[in-house]
Design an enzyme around this catalytic site. Structure first.
Site, PDB file in Angstrom:
ATOM      1  N   HIS A 146      -1.119  -1.297  -4.292  1.00 43.02           N
ATOM      2  CA  HIS A 146      -2.407  -1.030  -3.634  1.00 43.02           C
ATOM      3  C   HIS A 146      -2.523   0.475  -3.405  1.00 43.02           C
ATOM      4  O   HIS A 146      -1.626   1.100  -2.836  1.00 43.02           O
ATOM      5  CB  HIS A 146      -2.473  -1.797  -2.310  1.00 43.02           C
ATOM      6  CG  HIS A 146      -3.787  -1.676  -1.600  1.00 43.02           C
ATOM      7  ND1 HIS A 146      -4.910  -2.383  -1.978  1.00 43.02           N
ATOM      8  CD2 HIS A 146      -4.160  -0.932  -0.531  1.00 43.02           C
ATOM      9  CE1 HIS A 146      -5.915  -2.079  -1.174  1.00 43.02           C
ATOM     10  NE2 HIS A 146      -5.495  -1.186  -0.283  1.00 43.02           N
TER      11      HIS A 146
ATOM     12  N   ASP B  56      -4.772   3.503  -1.919  1.00 42.27           N
ATOM     13  CA  ASP B  56      -5.824   3.800  -0.940  1.00 42.27           C
ATOM     14  C   ASP B  56      -6.401   5.194  -1.133  1.00 42.27           C
ATOM     15  O   ASP B  56      -5.691   6.185  -0.978  1.00 42.27           O
ATOM     16  CB  ASP B  56      -5.259   3.684   0.480  1.00 42.27           C
ATOM     17  CG  ASP B  56      -5.055   2.245   0.894  1.00 42.27           C
ATOM     18  OD1 ASP B  56      -6.010   1.458   0.780  1.00 42.27           O
ATOM     19  OD2 ASP B  56      -3.941   1.907   1.328  1.00 42.27           O
TER      20      ASP B  56
ATOM     21  N   ASP C 196      -6.333  -6.681   4.094  1.00 44.96           N
ATOM     22  CA  ASP C 196      -5.755  -5.332   4.159  1.00 44.96           C
ATOM     23  C   ASP C 196      -5.764  -4.822   5.596  1.00 44.96           C
ATOM     24  O   ASP C 196      -6.839  -4.616   6.175  1.00 44.96           O
ATOM     25  CB  ASP C 196      -6.592  -4.407   3.257  1.00 44.96           C
ATOM     26  CG  ASP C 196      -6.012  -2.998   3.129  1.00 44.96           C
ATOM     27  OD1 ASP C 196      -4.936  -2.736   3.678  1.00 44.96           O
ATOM     28  OD2 ASP C 196      -6.681  -2.172   2.468  1.00 44.96           O
TER      29      ASP C 196
ATOM     30  N   HIS D 218      -8.405   0.943  -3.930  1.00 43.92           N
ATOM     31  CA  HIS D 218      -9.311   0.685  -2.799  1.00 43.92           C
ATOM     32  C   HIS D 218     -10.000   1.999  -2.447  1.00 43.92           C
ATOM     33  O   HIS D 218      -9.386   2.899  -1.875  1.00 43.92           O
ATOM     34  CB  HIS D 218      -8.462   0.145  -1.635  1.00 43.92           C
ATOM     35  CG  HIS D 218      -9.211  -0.012  -0.347  1.00 43.92           C
ATOM     36  ND1 HIS D 218      -8.576  -0.229   0.853  1.00 43.92           N
ATOM     37  CD2 HIS D 218     -10.543   0.011  -0.061  1.00 43.92           C
ATOM     38  CE1 HIS D 218      -9.466  -0.332   1.820  1.00 43.92           C
ATOM     39  NE2 HIS D 218     -10.670  -0.176   1.298  1.00 43.92           N
TER      40      HIS D 218
ATOM     41  N   MET E 194     -11.151  -6.275   5.263  1.00 45.84           N
ATOM     42  CA  MET E 194     -10.399  -5.343   6.100  1.00 45.84           C
ATOM     43  C   MET E 194     -10.043  -6.051   7.408  1.00 45.84           C
ATOM     44  O   MET E 194     -10.931  -6.578   8.102  1.00 45.84           O
ATOM     45  CB  MET E 194     -11.227  -4.098   6.422  1.00 45.84           C
ATOM     46  CG  MET E 194     -11.477  -3.151   5.260  1.00 45.84           C
ATOM     47  SD  MET E 194     -10.015  -2.670   4.329  1.00 45.84           S
ATOM     48  CE  MET E 194      -9.082  -1.761   5.570  1.00 45.84           C
TER      49      MET E 194
ATOM     50  N   MET F  87      -8.998   7.910   0.230  1.00 43.29           N
ATOM     51  CA  MET F  87      -9.805   8.286   1.410  1.00 43.29           C
ATOM     52  C   MET F  87     -10.317   9.700   1.233  1.00 43.29           C
ATOM     53  O   MET F  87      -9.585  10.582   0.744  1.00 43.29           O
ATOM     54  CB  MET F  87      -8.946   8.213   2.669  1.00 43.29           C
ATOM     55  CG  MET F  87      -8.300   6.853   2.876  1.00 43.29           C
ATOM     56  SD  MET F  87      -7.405   6.796   4.429  1.00 43.29           S
ATOM     57  CE  MET F  87      -6.613   5.188   4.308  1.00 43.29           C
TER      58      MET F  87
ATOM     59  N   SER G 137       0.849  -1.194   0.000  1.00 42.17           N
ATOM     60  CA  SER G 137       0.000   0.000   0.000  1.00 42.17           C
ATOM     61  C   SER G 137       0.881   1.240   0.000  1.00 42.17           C
ATOM     62  O   SER G 137       1.650   1.462   0.950  1.00 42.17           O
ATOM     63  CB  SER G 137      -0.892   0.019   1.239  1.00 42.17           C
ATOM     64  OG  SER G 137      -1.352   1.340   1.442  1.00 42.17           O
TER      65      SER G 137
ATOM     66  N   MET H  24     -12.232   4.250  -0.365  1.00 42.64           N
ATOM     67  CA  MET H  24     -12.897   4.476   0.927  1.00 42.64           C
ATOM     68  C   MET H  24     -13.560   5.834   0.804  1.00 42.64           C
ATOM     69  O   MET H  24     -13.100   6.841   1.381  1.00 42.64           O
ATOM     70  CB  MET H  24     -11.846   4.441   2.055  1.00 42.64           C
ATOM     71  CG  MET H  24     -11.303   3.037   2.296  1.00 42.64           C
ATOM     72  SD  MET H  24      -9.726   3.013   3.177  1.00 42.64           S
ATOM     73  CE  MET H  24      -8.614   3.134   1.792  1.00 42.64           C
TER      74      MET H  24
END
Ligand code: DX5
Ligand code: ZN
Length: 232
Positions: A35, A37, A186, A73, A144, A39, A10, A75
């Site tokens: 990966h 992320d 993850d 990913h 998760m 957010m 990540s 979020m």
């Protein structure tokens, strides 16, 4: 049967000031995927990176001369518009949290229509039944093993029980359809617990601080070798 394990560092824990270089280094040193992320300070209490950064790292994400998989990913809430933007920004896989989408089946279709593989992310307390009627539209399930929002948290052990249950569901589906759905984990994955996760049926491992926090003279080669050895 030998399992095709994938290690997906990540980049949340990478050096953001040198992101392109970090991406190419970690892949050259033995990682399989990147990966990514995302957010939004709404679905989770943190703010990270978006589609333009994905576009910017695309040319650095190479493995043996070919494009490496960028595993996005999300979020974020709402999901659809950003998911579509990522399908046009170099993502290969786009996963999202079902509770963040008003229409999970529709969002999964949008991602596939955008040319990416799609997946659902289950938080520690999200029941696995949410997978039941959409397996045909899913290429990967992401479990998760921490509450989403931050790198560097501790692995929640109950994830192992959950992984076994999801693995059984995915195996049953594969027996019927001959289509294998990946199972990714993850949060809090380190050399010390990766084998346990593999034994519970995980085949794809995200690790942020466990990789980028372990840089040494070999850059990331030693730590990635250790991960690989632990999986043998
Ligand atoms: C958490 C993120 C993770 C995180 C993992 O919300 O989805 O990908 O970066 O970091 P570590 O491996 O440090 O727990
Ligand atoms: Zn993640």
């Amino acid at each position: 049967m030998s399992i095709d394990y994938k290690i997906a560092p990540s980049i949340l824990s990478a050096d953001f000031a040198n992101l392109g270089q970090e991406v190419s280094n970690v892949l050259e040193d033995g990682a399989d995927w990147i990966h990514f992320d995302v957010m939004d300070n709404h679905y989770v209490p943190n703010l990270t990176i978006g589609p333009d950064i994905c576009k910017a790292i695309r040319s650095y994400a190479k493995k043996d001369g070919k494009d490496a998989i960028i595993d996005v990913h999300l979020m974020v809430k709402p999901v659809d518009e950003l998911a579509l933007m990522f399908t046009k920004s170099g993502a290969d896989i786009v996963t999202f949290h079902p509770e963040a989408s008003n229409h999970v089946d529709r969002t999964l279709s949008l991602i596939r229509e955008g040319g990416c593989q799609s997946g659902l992310v289950l938080n520690p307390s999200t029941p696995i039944g949410i997978l039941d009627h959409v397996l045909d539209k899913i290429d990967m399930v992401l479990l998760m093993s921490v509450n989403p929002g931050f790198g560097g948290q501790s692995f929640i052990p109950e994830t192992l029980n959950k992984a076994k249950l999801v693995r059984a569901k995915l195996d049953e589906y594969e027996a019927k359809t001959s289509r294998r759905i990946r199972l990714e984990v993850d949060g809090g994955i380190k050399v010390e617990n990766i084998k346990e996760a593999a034994n519970a049926g995980i085949d794809t491992f995200v690790s942020g601080s466990g990789v980028f926090g372990k840089k040494d003279d070999s850059r990331y080669k030693n730590i990635l070798d250790e991960f690989r050895k632990a999986l043998k």
